[in-house]
Design an enzyme around this catalytic site. Structure first.
Site, PDB file in Angstrom:
ATOM      1  N   ASP A 182       0.858  -1.182   0.000  1.00  0.00           N
ATOM      2  CA  ASP A 182       0.000   0.000   0.000  1.00  0.00           C
ATOM      3  C   ASP A 182       0.893   1.230   0.000  1.00  0.00           C
ATOM      4  O   ASP A 182       1.939   1.255   0.648  1.00  0.00           O
ATOM      5  CB  ASP A 182      -0.952  -0.007   1.198  1.00  0.00           C
ATOM      6  N   ASP A 219      -9.807   3.037   5.462  1.00  0.00           N
ATOM      7  CA  ASP A 219      -8.727   3.012   6.451  1.00  0.00           C
ATOM      8  C   ASP A 219      -9.225   3.733   7.696  1.00  0.00           C
ATOM      9  O   ASP A 219      -9.317   4.955   7.722  1.00  0.00           O
ATOM     10  CB  ASP A 219      -7.484   3.699   5.872  1.00  0.00           C
ATOM     11  N   GLU A 252      -8.434   4.143  11.647  1.00  0.00           N
ATOM     12  CA  GLU A 252      -7.434   3.901  12.680  1.00  0.00           C
ATOM     13  C   GLU A 252      -7.424   5.072  13.660  1.00  0.00           C
ATOM     14  O   GLU A 252      -8.351   5.884  13.683  1.00  0.00           O
ATOM     15  CB  GLU A 252      -6.057   3.682  12.052  1.00  0.00           C
TER      16      GLU A 252
END
Length: 694
Positions: A69, A158, A160
């Site tokens: 990534d 994503d 987080e």
């Protein structure tokens, strides 16, 4: 590695809830967009919140299809070189929040495809900026779309740690689950694909309450660089991708073959099942297909003469066969308590057992029999190391206690779970003692820790709701509970001066209190005095006097340093014991203690006691000797101190048996010196000559 760790550090400037009926809730407002979005990328917050995750040295790439990534941080990528290194797929950052577009996204997206890689886009979530739907629309409009061209992987969220503020972006677990669901549902409506969720186990537990609500729909991309990705966030049976290392860029692996990766790209359950059939060995493992693929619950399935393959968008395709399939179907299959499978039938590393993992449990067939382990009990067992842990193999299915707690028995102990305590293991001699007292029905209640190594490295312990059990190799297992445990904890447990317990809690012979003995003393408790420790030489003197049945009774203080910093003492109900190096430990009580206290204890001119209280030879009075004199008492005269040169002269004259008898005053000033009165006279010390007369 060093450059990447610096990149990670530099990028850090700034109750499971089901979704049915839960509306998306408005997040806390944040007036400005992210301050440094170019420094936010997959895993950029782990260095601060999970620092152990960036210190793992990778010896070899794990099983699966390798990928990477990237984001603007890496700059312009050499995609042909990546392909030459064996990279088969890549994700690149497209957007963040509702305003940031990664400037390298277009080059990365087209460059990776030209080099022959499957590729996809990811969005760095900022739930504190807007709702999930707004960010999903921004993502899809700016590179986060999907097409069934066989090269485009599903979109990725994503989610987080917040790089700019509160860890969970100011949202409650319920609000966070609703936010992620709103994002995922919007992406699904716009693209026809459920997005992959990139996260860490710890973040998911903390910020969503370990919700299982998304596991069947959204594939999981787990981040973590310390060993195999076990104990996944609840609801997922397996990971689809794993970010397992950082070197010059983030290293990832797809949990399957290239054919299964291609099936993920085209979003075909049939292709995924077919690819998995080939992966497990085809007819040699499952036999031949019988009938067509069919829908079941949130997924689909294909029957074979020797088993079945089940598929869900979030969990992928997995096979179940033989006795495990029979047991699974008897329990309701995917609609039962276990949910969809999360692994094929596998063998333990030593070949001693077979197992199949499912969404909420596992079947285990080994030397102890065929058993089901599920839920939080399974998660705990897996975290301990499965059959390689000190618990060994299961010996029972999950059972329920009378008050509704769950537990499973194992060769070496048990794991118990309640919503209030979580899941904890109890094993070995600690487990045996707990069971002997009545297990969860005893005064202990349920375990609140696993068996844990003692801080001194010698023994171990388990804490329970209302007590603790300690193990020492030379002493065995002993329990401590209630107020005595609270005192022991406050003193420092086994690292305190007391050491390890050598008895369980016992009742005192007078029936009033309770106590535990320890290596270097005891803790005694009564309702009136509370719990106090007595140790070392002070304990030995107290024991020689008769402990709590002695004239001084129970302790009312712990051992306490003396005010002069030299010795220490314990006060008791009717007396005290003082210790001084070089002098030892001596008890003082009654009127003599009262007099000594009035004089200033060990800081008085008498100093520390050098004897216990003794009877005078004539049987009338009592006395203690001190470093610089004595205190003598009789019923008629009371308690008085005699010291220094006057004390020495009085002793030379025969003390209380001499012509002067007992003291009737303390020492006091007179012109030119000091004087003490006695029953039949006085002694006077001359300050000039030092002589004592009288």
């Amino acid at each position: 590695m060093t450059a990447t760790l610096a990149r990670l550090a530099g990028g850090l400037l700034g109750a499971a809830v089901l979704l049915a009926g839960l509306p998306p809730l408005a997040p806390a407002a944040q007036p400005a967009p992210p301050a440094n979005p170019e420094r936010d990328f997959m895993g950029s917050t782990l260095a601060t919140h999970e620092p152990q995750a960036v210190t793992h040295a990778v010896d070899a790439a794990p099983y699966g299809t390798p990928g990477i990534d990237v984001s603007h941080w890496q700059g312009r990528m050499d995609w042909p070189a990546m392909a030459a290194r064996g990279i088969r797929w890549a994700y690149m950052k497209a957007t963040q929040g509702t305003s940031y577009r990664d400037p390298e996204f277009g080059n990365n997206y087209t460059g990776s495809r030209t080099a022959g890689l499957l590729r996809g886009a990811y969005h760095f979530a900022q739930p504190s900026i807007s709702g999930g739907a707004a960010q999903a629309h921004f993502f899809v409009d700016n590179g986060g779309g999907w097409s069934a061209d066989g090269w485009t992987l599903p979109p990725v969220l994503d989610i987080e740690y917040n790089p700019y503020g509160p860890t969970c972006y100011g949202l409650t677990p319920g609000q966070m689950v609703a936010w992620v669901d709103e994002f995922a549902t919007t992406v699904r409506a716009r693209t026809g694909r459920w997005p992959v969720v990139y996260t860490t186990r710890n973040w998911w537990r903390l910020c969503t309450g370990n919700s299982e609500a998304l596991g069947l729909r959204t594939p999981l991309w787990i981040a973590g660089f310390n060993g195999n990705p076990v104990n996944l966030p609840y609801g997922w049976t397996t990971h689809t991708m794993w970010q397992y290392a950082v070197t010059d860029m983030d290293q990832d692996v797809f949990n399957g073959t290239p054919a299964e990766l291609r099936a993920l790209a085209v979003d075909s359950a049939g292709d995924a099942i077919a690819a998995h059939y080939d992966r497990v060995g085809g007819a040699a493992w499952l036999g031949l297909a019988t009938g067509a693929r069919y829908a079941v619950g949130a997924g689909s399935a294909q029957n074979y003469t020797g088993g079945r393959i089940y598929f869900t968008p979030g969990g992928g395709a997995w096979s179940v066969r033989g006795d495990m399939l029979d047991r699974y179907l008897r329990g309701g299959g995917p609609a039962g308590v276990l949910g969809f499978p999360g692994s094929d039938e596998l063998y333990t590393s030593d070949g001693s057992a077979r197992f199949n993992h499912f969404m909420r449990g596992s079947f285990w067939a080994g030397p102890t029999g065929f058993f089901e382990v599920r839920g939080s009990v399974r998660e705990k067992w897996g975290g301990l190391g499965w059959e390689r842990s000190q618990l060994g193999h299961p010996t029972s299915d999950e059972q329920r206690t009378a008050d509704g707690a769950a537990f499973s028995l194992f060769q070496g102990g048990a794991i118990y779970y309640t919503p209030g305590t979580g899941a904890h293991e109890v094993r070995g001699s600690i487990y045996q003692l707990w069971r002997a007292f009545g297990a969860e029905w005893s005064f202990f209640g349920y375990p609140v820790t696993d068996e844990t190594r003692s801080s001194d490295g010698v023994g171990s312990f388990s804490h329970f709701q209302r007590g603790s059990i300690f193990y020492h190799p030379g002493l065995g297992v002993r329990e401590v509970h209630g107020a005595i445990r609270d005192k022991y904890a406050a003193l420092g447990w086994e690292r305190s001066h007391l050491g390890y317990p050598t008895t369980n809690e016992l009742r005192t012979p007078d029936g009033i209190g309770a106590y535990n003995l320890f290596q270097q003393g005891s803790i005694h408790w009564t309702p009136a005095t509370g719990a106090h420790e007595v140790r070392g030489l002070i304990y030995q003197v107290w024991a020689s006097l008769g402990l709590e049945r002695s004239v001084i009774g129970y302790p009312i203080t712990d051992e306490t340093p003396s005010s002069d910093g030299v010795g220490s003492y314990n006060h008791f109900q009717r007396g005290s014991i003082f210790y001084r190096p070089g002098v030892g430990a001596q008890e003082v009580r009654g009127a003599i203690r009262d007099k000594w206290a009035a004089l200033g204890w060990e800081r008085s001119v008498l100093g520390y006691p050098t004897t216990n209280e003794l009877r005078t030879p004539d049987g009338i009075g009592a006395y203690n000797l001190f470093q610089q004199g004595s205190i003598h008492w009789t019923p008629a005269t009371g308690a008085h101190e005699v010291r220094g040169a006057i004390f020495q002269r009085w002793v030379a004259l025969g003390s209380e048996r001499g012509r002067l008898g007992y003291p009737t005053s303390d020492e006091y000033d007179v012109p030119g010196g000091r004087r003490t009165n006695f029953q039949r006279g006085t002694l006077t010390w001359n300050r000039t000559t030092g002589a004592v007369t009288g």
